[in-house]
Design a protein around this motif. Structure first.
Motif, mmCIF file in Angstrom:
data_model
loop_
_atom_site.group_PDB
_atom_site.id
_atom_site.type_symbol
_atom_site.label_atom_id
_atom_site.label_comp_id
_atom_site.label_asym_id
_atom_site.label_seq_id
_atom_site.Cartn_x
_atom_site.Cartn_y
_atom_site.Cartn_z
ATOM 1 N N THR A 199 -83.879 69.007 118.606
ATOM 2 C CA THR A 199 -84.767 70.146 118.345
ATOM 3 C C THR A 199 -84.225 70.974 117.190
ATOM 4 O O THR A 199 -84.958 71.361 116.270
ATOM 5 N N THR A 203 -85.568 71.483 113.362
ATOM 6 C CA THR A 203 -85.807 72.867 112.940
ATOM 7 C C THR A 203 -85.124 73.156 111.610
ATOM 8 O O THR A 203 -85.717 73.768 110.712
ATOM 9 N N ILE A 207 -88.106 74.143 108.778
ATOM 10 C CA ILE A 207 -88.345 75.547 108.420
ATOM 11 C C ILE A 207 -88.121 75.821 106.929
ATOM 12 O O ILE A 207 -88.943 76.516 106.306
ATOM 13 N N LEU A 246 -90.324 72.121 121.060
ATOM 14 C CA LEU A 246 -91.052 71.864 119.820
ATOM 15 C C LEU A 246 -92.434 72.524 119.834
ATOM 16 O O LEU A 246 -92.916 73.005 118.803
ATOM 17 N N ILE A 249 -91.854 76.285 119.088
ATOM 18 C CA ILE A 249 -91.529 76.482 117.669
ATOM 19 C C ILE A 249 -92.776 76.286 116.800
ATOM 20 O O ILE A 249 -93.027 77.056 115.864
ATOM 21 N N THR A 250 -93.581 75.268 117.129
ATOM 22 C CA THR A 250 -94.796 75.001 116.360
ATOM 23 C C THR A 250 -95.792 76.149 116.488
ATOM 24 O O THR A 250 -96.400 76.575 115.486
ATOM 25 N N ILE A 413 -84.353 80.478 109.087
ATOM 26 C CA ILE A 413 -84.189 79.658 110.301
ATOM 27 C C ILE A 413 -83.742 80.480 111.503
ATOM 28 O O ILE A 413 -83.915 80.044 112.644
ATOM 29 N N TYR A 416 -86.022 81.030 114.506
ATOM 30 C CA TYR A 416 -86.348 79.769 115.172
ATOM 31 C C TYR A 416 -85.190 79.263 116.032
ATOM 32 O O TYR A 416 -85.417 78.578 117.037
ATOM 33 N N ALA A 420 -85.811 78.540 119.883
ATOM 34 C CA ALA A 420 -85.392 77.280 120.501
ATOM 35 C C ALA A 420 -84.579 77.546 121.759
ATOM 36 O O ALA A 420 -84.766 76.884 122.789
#
Length: 482
Positions: A199, A203, A207, A246, A249-250, A413, A416, A420
């Motif tokens: 993951t 990422t 990103i 995921l 994050i999406t 990042i 994110y 995560a």
């Protein structure tokens, strides 16, 4: 700088490797993560005490909140103390001591002694070695089906054995079997950690592309060589953690990223899905079962059971979701009985004598159960503070105009990384796992570096007025003077 980068790269990868130990002290296995983390802390002490360096860190709750977390950890001793249960008291002492080492690491990072450039090097190192990790994970699928070498890696860490009530005799990685298909684990103890690793790999690649910032690796070919096995490895973990993390994050990217990049994001998702279908077609020829079909049956089974309240629905054989859910609900039950300071750090299993469970499978219910409202509130307040800051640093144009290309990528990042870990925390109780604290340390370091670059107010830290080296050499000079 090279020493910093080496040490941070070492701990950034070693924190994932918990199945190996160098040796054990009682029931605790000393792993590569322990040794590399201690080196990181000793190097910081060398700079603070021997060289007498001063650093700058974030003002306010960013640092103070960490002491609130430490206070809550040790306030949880209340129930073990009044229990008159010696085993419970010993377990609390072991767990709180273990936690202290993790807390000292996050304090080290939060002090500002390490640079963001060192972490950037660590991320690059993680991305490159992920190729070998994922190729090996893919190989294991076939190795397990055909009984080839290295199909299973033995575990020698006594901590994992005791936590899961297993014997150390011939203990190997955890992976449930579905006909001829075993979930991928690569070098990790179980599929969930492998999924978490990938993951973050994805990422770190996605990103910078979405934000039009400098990629961690310039070579497009190298990035392709990383992303393809990472997607395949992620799929073969057969992990709900992978799907949930995921997805989260999406969704965040679709909401907050620029509209012209949303098409690129959806195209990337479509490309990844196509790769998954090709992978599934190849793997199913060798293991005689479609992993994709298993995934749909697994998710559908969970939805079926939940929608019928467990009355008529059925899930696939070997489903771990409901077992995890029961440990989470027990955590809330413990919290209801011990709401302020919890039952005690590490004392989860002492709640029920009939069905002892070592820990919750959720960070949230585990914190509430073992550290009570005090511990949960302290952590959530620090997390919320950090997330607010990193979100601002990743979006504020005035601040970002003062940052270097590398810092623009790191600040992009950072939200994110935290998102995560929100996803991971729903299915993992890793409060005393090095992964949790190393990645939160990365967020601290990024924030500190960004605030320095932008000229924002900082708090100065200097442990000693003069370093030991300066005092010693000063004394020698005095003696030499006639």
């Amino acid at each position: 700088m090279k020493a910093q980068s080496f040490l941070i790269s070492l701990v950034f990868v070693a924190c994932w490797i918990n199945i190996y130990q160098f040796f054990n002290v009682s029931t605790y296995g000393i792993t590569p993560a322990d040794v590399s983390s201690w080196l990181v802390m000793f190097f910081a002490l060398y700079r603070f005490l021997w060289k007498g360096e001063q650093t700058q860190t974030l003002p306010g709750w960013a640092l103070t909140g960490l002491f609130a977390i430490l206070f809550a950890e040790y306030a949880s001793v209340f129930m073990p103390l009044i229990s008159n249960n010696a085993d419970m008291q010993i377990q609390w002492l072991k767990t709180s001591t273990n936690f202290l080492s993790k807390w000292l690491l996050i304090i080290t990072f939060a002090s500002g002694i390490y640079s963001a450039d060192a972490f950037r090097s660590a991320i690059r190192f993680m991305l490159v070695i992920s190729i070998a990790i994922n190729v090996f994970g893919i190989y294991q699928i076939f190795a397990r089906a055909f009984d080839l070498p290295l199909a299973w890696i033995p575990i020698n860490n006594v901590s994992i054995s005791i936590r899961n009530y297993h014997s150390m005799d011939n203990m190997t990685q955890l992976s449930l079997r579905f006909e001829n298909f075993y979930r991928a684990t690569s070098i990790f103890s179980e599929p969930s950690f492998y999924a978490q690793f990938n993951t973050l790999v994805l990422t770190f690649l996605l990103i910078p592309f979405l934000r039009n910032t400098k990629p961690f690796l310039e070579s497009k070919l190298l990035r392709a060589c990383i992303v393809i096995p990472a997607i395949i490895g992620m799929f073969l973990t057969f992990s709900l953690t992978a799907l949930f993390s995921l997805s989260l994050i999406t969704i965040w990217a679709l909401i907050f990223e620029q509209s012209n990049k949303k098409v690129a994001l959806l195209s990337s998702i479509a490309g990844g899905f196509a790769l998954i279908l090709v992978t599934d077609a190849i793997v199913s020829q060798y293991v005689s079962i479609s992993v994709f079909d298993l995934f749909t049956k697994r998710v559908g089974g969970i939805v079926d059971v939940l929608s019928t309240g467990g009355g008529r629905g059925t899930s696939i054989v070997g489903e771990s979701f409901f077992g995890r859910l029961s440990t989470i609900f027990q955590g809330f039950s413990i919290w209801a009985e011990f709401p302020i300071t919890g039952i005690g750090a590490g004392c989860y299993e002492y709640y029920s004598k009939l069905n002892p469970i070592s820990f919750s499978d959720s960070l949230h219910s585990g914190l509430l159960a073992e550290r009570g409202t005090l511990g949960f509130a302290a952590y959530v307040s620090v997390f919320a503070y950090l997330f607010k800051r990193v979100f601002h640093a990743s979006r504020d144009q005035e601040l970002r105009s003062k940052l270097s290309p590398d810092m623009l990528t790191l600040t992009a990042i950072s939200p994110y990384i935290m998102i995560a870990h929100v996803a991971f925390s729903f299915s993992t109780y890793y409060w005393i796992n090095w992964i949790f604290w190393v990645h939160h340390g990365l967020v601290y370091v990024i924030l500190i570096s960004a605030h320095k670059s932008a000229g924002m107010p900082m708090r100065t830290i200097k442990l000693v007025r003069f370093g030991i080296a300066q005092r010693l050499f000063g004394a020698f000079e005095v003696k030499k003077t006639p």
